[in-house]
Design a protein around this motif. Structure first.
Motif: not given
Length: 339
Positions: A336, A322, A325-333, A10
């Motif tokens: 994409n 937390k 959330k990081r796992h979901l964020k990386r997965r969405s990246q 972060s």
């Protein structure tokens, strides 16, 4: 360590952006197969995240188990403390003295007559010179009449004698009674012991004093034709309200008296000896073994452990959220990027 990684990521968003730019450049220049892109890297990343989540859940359950054990210990500690309050333990202590407060010996001789009374020392009683004949009365005595405390109708006659005091010199009191004749098959004289002869002398109402003594103390007997040796011991009991009661324990031994008078007699002779058994006054009191300070300290420690465990569980849940959330964020990246 994971929380430090999150904070480092972060704090340095440029590094992540640069990494993403490199990934875009590499992706634009190199076309990876669908199998390698879709299965290899995400599966490894998913397995690590899954292990971390499983480990976190197991650790959380362990701390919940510890919290339940702590709650059980709190309940058990409070229950034990209440149980000890309800059931105190009897404590016995001994106090050594050189002089006792002279006890009072109340005799109920009936038709018998006191012939002699003497104080002797060192357990030595000289032979009787004229048994059955009046002798010296060297004891402090008091005669009193009072009504029976249990019937309030019968008049009772009591002869009160001052008991021994000096326990180190083995002071004893030797008394001789004579009964000319009796209609009963067995002849005996009743007596009772009370704690202080001086209190009896100083009492303005001696009759009431004797009625209270007869109501509070036990009475015993000694028979005619024997020498009865009474060894007394004193027991003090402390009650819950702070008051103190006194009672006597005694050991008696009976020795046959050989009547050596020349002519056969129909009368009865009574001989009795009173002596202290030992110089120890026994004190009995109830004590509560439950210590409130130890219980409070134990409860404080248990509650501290509970708060610590609850705090750790809260941090573990936050950390799991937390990580999710990081796992979901990386997965969405990744999705994409693939799109």
């Amino acid at each position: 360590q994971l929380s430090e990684d999150v904070e480092r990521v972060s704090e340095n968003p440029t590094d992540e952006g640069e990494g993403e730019m490199e990934v875009h450049e590499d992706a634009s220049s190199v076309i990876l197969p669908d199998s390698e892109l879709g299965t290899t890297a995400p599966s490894l990343r998913f397995s690590k995240t899954c292990l971390k989540n499983v480990f976190s859940v197991v650790l959380l359950f362990i701390y919940l188990l510890l919290m339940s054990v702590a709650v059980f210990l709190v309940y058990q500690t409070i229950s034990d403390f209440r149980e000890k309050l309800k059931h105190p333990v009897m404590s016995v202590s001994y106090k050594e003295v050189s002089l006792y407060d002279a006890p009072g010996i109340a005799f109920y001789p009936g038709k018998a007559r006191l012939l002699s009374c003497k104080h002797h020392y060192y357990d030595h009683i000289p032979p009787l010179i004229n048994p059955g004949q009046p002798g010296d009365i060297e004891c402090t005595t008091q005669r009193i009449n009072y009504t029976d405390p249990f019937t309030n109708q019968t008049m009772k006659y009591a002869l009160v004698v001052q008991g021994p005091r000096d326990v180190k010199k083995k002071e004893l009191v030797f008394l001789q009674f004579h009964l000319n004749g009796t209609d009963q098959d067995f002849s005996a004289i009743d007596y009772l012991l009370f704690s202080s002869f001086q209190e009896f002398i100083n009492s303005p109402e001696k009759a009431e004093f004797m009625k209270d003594c007869e109501s509070s103390y036990s009475s015993w007997k000694f028979s005619g034709g024997f020498r009865t040796w009474v060894k007394m011991s004193l027991v003090k009991t402390k009650e819950e309200d702070g008051s103190e009661t006194v009672e006597f324990k005694q050991e008696t031994s009976v020795v046959n008296y050989i009547d050596q008078r020349t002519k056969p007699r129909s009368d009865q002779l009574f001989f009795v000896v009173f002596e202290w058994k030992d110089p120890f006054i026994q004190t009995v009191q109830d004590i509560i073994t439950a210590n409130p300070w130890n219980t409070i300290a134990l409860l404080c420690g248990i509650f501290l452990a509970l708060f610590k465990a609850a705090d750790f569980a809260k941090l573990s849940v936050k950390w799991m959220i937390k990580i999710r959330k990081r796992h979901l964020k990386r997965r969405s990246q990744v999705m994409n990027h693939i799109s």
